[in-house]
Design a protein around this motif. Structure first.
Motif, PDB file in Angstrom:
ATOM      1  N   ASP A 177       0.814  -1.223   0.000  1.00 42.30           N
ATOM      2  CA  ASP A 177       0.000   0.000   0.000  1.00 42.30           C
ATOM      3  C   ASP A 177       0.844   1.268   0.000  1.00 42.30           C
ATOM      4  OD1 ASP A 177       0.992  -0.208   2.564  1.00 42.30           O
ATOM      5  OD2 ASP A 177      -0.933   0.113   3.576  1.00 42.30           O
ATOM      6  N   SER A 178       2.161   1.133  -0.187  1.00 45.75           N
ATOM      7  CA  SER A 178       3.020   2.314  -0.339  1.00 45.75           C
ATOM      8  C   SER A 178       2.796   2.918  -1.716  1.00 45.75           C
ATOM      9  CB  SER A 178       4.495   1.931  -0.188  1.00 45.75           C
ATOM     10  OG  SER A 178       4.769   1.400   1.085  1.00 45.75           O
ATOM     11  N   SER A 179       2.908   4.223  -1.813  1.00 47.34           N
ATOM     12  CA  SER A 179       2.778   4.871  -3.121  1.00 47.34           C
ATOM     13  C   SER A 179       4.056   4.687  -3.917  1.00 47.34           C
ATOM     14  CB  SER A 179       2.491   6.366  -2.941  1.00 47.34           C
ATOM     15  OG  SER A 179       3.652   7.037  -2.460  1.00 47.34           O
ATOM     16  N   LEU A 180       3.964   4.902  -5.221  1.00 43.48           N
ATOM     17  CA  LEU A 180       5.163   4.820  -6.056  1.00 43.48           C
ATOM     18  C   LEU A 180       6.183   5.866  -5.630  1.00 43.48           C
ATOM     19  CD1 LEU A 180       3.787   4.138  -9.631  1.00 43.48           C
ATOM     20  CD2 LEU A 180       4.526   2.521  -7.885  1.00 43.48           C
ATOM     21  N   ASP A 181       5.688   7.033  -5.240  1.00 38.60           N
ATOM     22  CA  ASP A 181       6.580   8.077  -4.753  1.00 38.60           C
ATOM     23  C   ASP A 181       7.350   7.588  -3.528  1.00 38.60           C
ATOM     24  OD1 ASP A 181       7.768  10.608  -4.428  1.00 38.60           O
ATOM     25  OD2 ASP A 181       6.179  11.246  -3.084  1.00 38.60           O
ATOM     26  N   GLU A 182       6.652   6.963  -2.585  1.00 43.03           N
ATOM     27  CA  GLU A 182       7.311   6.445  -1.382  1.00 43.03           C
ATOM     28  C   GLU A 182       8.300   5.339  -1.734  1.00 43.03           C
ATOM     29  OE1 GLU A 182       3.709   7.171   1.875  1.00 43.03           O
ATOM     30  OE2 GLU A 182       3.740   5.347   0.646  1.00 43.03           O
ATOM     31  N   ALA A 183       7.949   4.497  -2.712  1.00 43.91           N
ATOM     32  CA  ALA A 183       8.854   3.423  -3.122  1.00 43.91           C
ATOM     33  C   ALA A 183      10.137   3.983  -3.712  1.00 43.91           C
ATOM     34  CB  ALA A 183       8.155   2.513  -4.131  1.00 43.91           C
TER      35      ALA A 183
ATOM     36  N   THR B 208      -4.655  10.279 -17.595  1.00 48.50           N
ATOM     37  CA  THR B 208      -5.538  11.438 -17.673  1.00 48.50           C
ATOM     38  C   THR B 208      -4.980  12.580 -16.842  1.00 48.50           C
ATOM     39  OG1 THR B 208      -7.429   9.969 -17.895  1.00 48.50           O
ATOM     40  CG2 THR B 208      -7.894  12.243 -17.309  1.00 48.50           C
ATOM     41  N   ALA B 209      -4.495  12.245 -15.650  1.00 50.55           N
ATOM     42  CA  ALA B 209      -3.945  13.278 -14.765  1.00 50.55           C
ATOM     43  C   ALA B 209      -2.745  13.954 -15.397  1.00 50.55           C
ATOM     44  CB  ALA B 209      -3.562  12.653 -13.422  1.00 50.55           C
TER      45      ALA B 209
ATOM     46  N   PHE C 224      -1.796  11.540  -8.733  1.00 47.37           N
ATOM     47  CA  PHE C 224      -1.798  10.125  -9.128  1.00 47.37           C
ATOM     48  C   PHE C 224      -0.445   9.482  -8.849  1.00 47.37           C
ATOM     49  CE2 PHE C 224       0.883   9.446 -12.785  1.00 47.37           C
ATOM     50  CZ  PHE C 224       0.996  10.678 -13.402  1.00 47.37           C
ATOM     51  N   TYR C 225       0.656  10.240  -9.018  1.00 43.71           N
ATOM     52  CA  TYR C 225       1.979   9.679  -8.742  1.00 43.71           C
ATOM     53  C   TYR C 225       2.135   9.425  -7.243  1.00 43.71           C
ATOM     54  CZ  TYR C 225       7.068   9.325  -8.419  1.00 43.71           C
ATOM     55  OH  TYR C 225       8.346   8.899  -8.147  1.00 43.71           O
TER      56      TYR C 225
ATOM     57  N   GLY D 250       1.060  -1.898  -5.004  1.00 42.94           N
ATOM     58  CA  GLY D 250       0.228  -3.066  -5.271  1.00 42.94           C
ATOM     59  C   GLY D 250      -0.660  -2.913  -6.492  1.00 42.94           C
ATOM     60  N   ASP D 251      -0.995  -1.652  -6.866  1.00 44.33           N
ATOM     61  CA  ASP D 251      -1.862  -1.412  -8.016  1.00 44.33           C
ATOM     62  C   ASP D 251      -1.203  -1.818  -9.327  1.00 44.33           C
ATOM     63  OD1 ASP D 251      -3.757  -0.365  -6.327  1.00 44.33           O
ATOM     64  OD2 ASP D 251      -3.181   1.728  -6.675  1.00 44.33           O
ATOM     65  N   ILE D 252       0.108  -1.795  -9.365  1.00 42.14           N
ATOM     66  CA  ILE D 252       0.797  -2.117 -10.622  1.00 42.14           C
ATOM     67  C   ILE D 252       1.587  -3.412 -10.491  1.00 42.14           C
ATOM     68  CG2 ILE D 252       0.943   0.309 -11.292  1.00 42.14           C
ATOM     69  CD1 ILE D 252       3.942   0.159 -10.565  1.00 42.14           C
TER      70      ILE D 252
END
Length: 444
Positions: free
Chosen positions: A63-69, A154-155, A194-195, A201-203
């Motif tokens: 559940d970490s964001s891509l930015d956090e990763a 889109t974003a 969005f970033y 986990g979404d990707i």
């Protein structure tokens, strides 16, 4: 036999090398050196491999964001990390606790998909589907057909606004358009919701170049070395089945460091003192190498790495045979963590990318291979010399040049490890059939 100073150091790697030496001495004399090494490494469990620094045994929650990763990988100076499934029950086995490996390579894949998708949206591509309200719902070819990608793209398009409209024309792919937009593209990207909100986990279905594969503590060195070479794994988590957690992470770099610590030992010298040309190195010759010219977009370099599944490519000038630098997939972090560096650049070329990052590293007094020029060797260098050079400079590839400094090929950590062991017939059975594709002359 007189040992070198390196092999007399009481490091864990040197002690491990002495263990291999003891096993080597009791091998059947009729065995070839290659067969002896295979037998030695088949007798040692991976639990004996020196533990990685605690800073490198890093897990990233799903559940970490891509930015956090990205920030986590950059902070710990690592290329990848296991993704822990936060939805797994407490009593889940280790197999169910992890959903994959997230790495800079995968995030670069994601980034390029988004820029391509945004470009198609701004140019009115027919691959964009609309739902009530006019928002994009799917982007079949550019964004792998998943809603999360569509929303992200889109974003990008909406945030870029008029600048994107001016920069992106019909038929122009995202990387080229993003390069035209310069640093503003990455400032928009990394500041967007969005970033920051898209979860690792979404990707999970798109960021893996290879399946999540962990070693158990009872697996052997031979298995580990084959996975890191022939089967293209960059790093391997080691799990204790009883504890159900990762005990160690073994990387290609760690293995080459172990080999460097074994210089002077008899088993090492049997092949380490041979010239590269005698060992069939470099595997990847100059005419097979992917390259990017200094005046080309740096995103072209990352796109080539994505498409061809390689970890780095040389930056060349002139007739394409003079190496002026190296860009690796790890370096995408400088586009994501410090996009303000490029705001004054109309186009982020490979050459000004190198220049800008080097200046940034010098100002922040950070050590990095990017601060040096390309590290090279000759075909008449020995494998030992190349191993020591790779280990000393903490790099993943070394370029082979001739007497005129013209590019003749590349040698990677994977190439080095592949010369240590070979796969016995039927060793893995059909376990990897169709799972880990092996491109012809692959060298990452």
């Amino acid at each position: 036999m007189q040992e070198s100073p390196r092999s007399t150091v009481s490091s864990p790697e040197a002690k491990l090398g002495l263990k291999v030496e003891d096993l080597w001495d009791v091998q059947e004399p009729q065995l070839s050196p290659s067969e002896k090494l295979n037998s030695c490494f088949e007798s040692i469990p991976v639990s004996a491999f020196p533990p990685a620094p605690s800073s490198q045994v890093v897990e990233i929650n799903s559940d970490s964001s891509l930015d956090e990763a990205v920030q986590m990988l950059s902070k710990h100076k690592i290329l990848s990390a296991p993704v822990r499934n936060v939805e797994a029950p407490e009593d889940a086995s280790w197999i169910d606790r992890y959903i994959g490996i997230v790495e800079f390579a995968g995030i670069a894949v994601w980034l390029l998909h988004q820029s391509e998708a945004a470009a198609q949206m701004m140019s009115g591509s027919s691959s964009v589907g609309l739902v009530p309200g006019g928002s994009a719902a799917t982007i079949s070819s550019a964004a792998l057909g998943t809603p999360a990608y569509a929303i992200a793209s889109t974003a990008v398009a909406e945030a870029a606004g008029a600048r994107a409209s001016a920069a992106i024309g019909p038929g122009i792919l995202g990387p080229e358009a993003a390069a035209t937009m310069g640093g503003s593209f990455f400032e928009i990207l990394t500041s967007s919701d969005f970033y920051k909100n898209t979860k690792v986990g979404d990707i999970s279905g798109s960021f893996r170049w290879a399946p999540f594969l962990a070693l158990q503590t009872s697996d052997t060195f031979l298995t580990m070395l084959l996975l890191l070479s022939k089967y293209r794994m960059k790093s391997l988590p080691v799990v204790d089945p009883g504890e159900g957690k990762i005990e160690n992470i073994i990387t290609q770099s760690a293995v080459v460091h172990m080999l460097a610590e074994c210089v002077g030992l008899h088993w090492f010298e049997t092949w380490g003192t041979r010239k590269l040309s005698e060992l069939g190195l470099p595997v990847m010759k100059s005419n097979q190498l992917l390259k990017v010219h200094g005046d080309e977009s740096v995103l072209q370099a990352f796109k080539l790495m994505r498409v061809k599944r390689v970890g780095g490519i040389p930056v060349v000038e002139g007739n394409g045979r003079k190496v002026i630098g190296n860009i690796s997939i790890r370096d995408v972090q400088f586009l994501l963590t410090a996009p303000e560096l490029y705001k004054d650049h109309r186009s982020i070329t490979a050459k000004n990318f190198l220049t800008t990052v080097r200046k940034y590293l010098e100002e922040h007094q950070e050590a990095s291979p990017l601060l040096r020029g390309p590290i090279t060797c000759r075909k008449d260098n020995t494998l030992e010399e190349v191993i020591l050079r790779l280990d000393t400079h903490k790099i993943h590839r070394i370029y082979v040049v001739d007497e005129d400094e013209h590019l003749e090929g590349v040698i990677t950590l994977r190439d080095i490890i592949s010369k240590v062991v070979h796969e016995p017939p039927g060793y893995f059975g059909d376990f990897f059939y169709g799972v880990v594709p092996l491109p012809k002359n692959s060298s990452v």
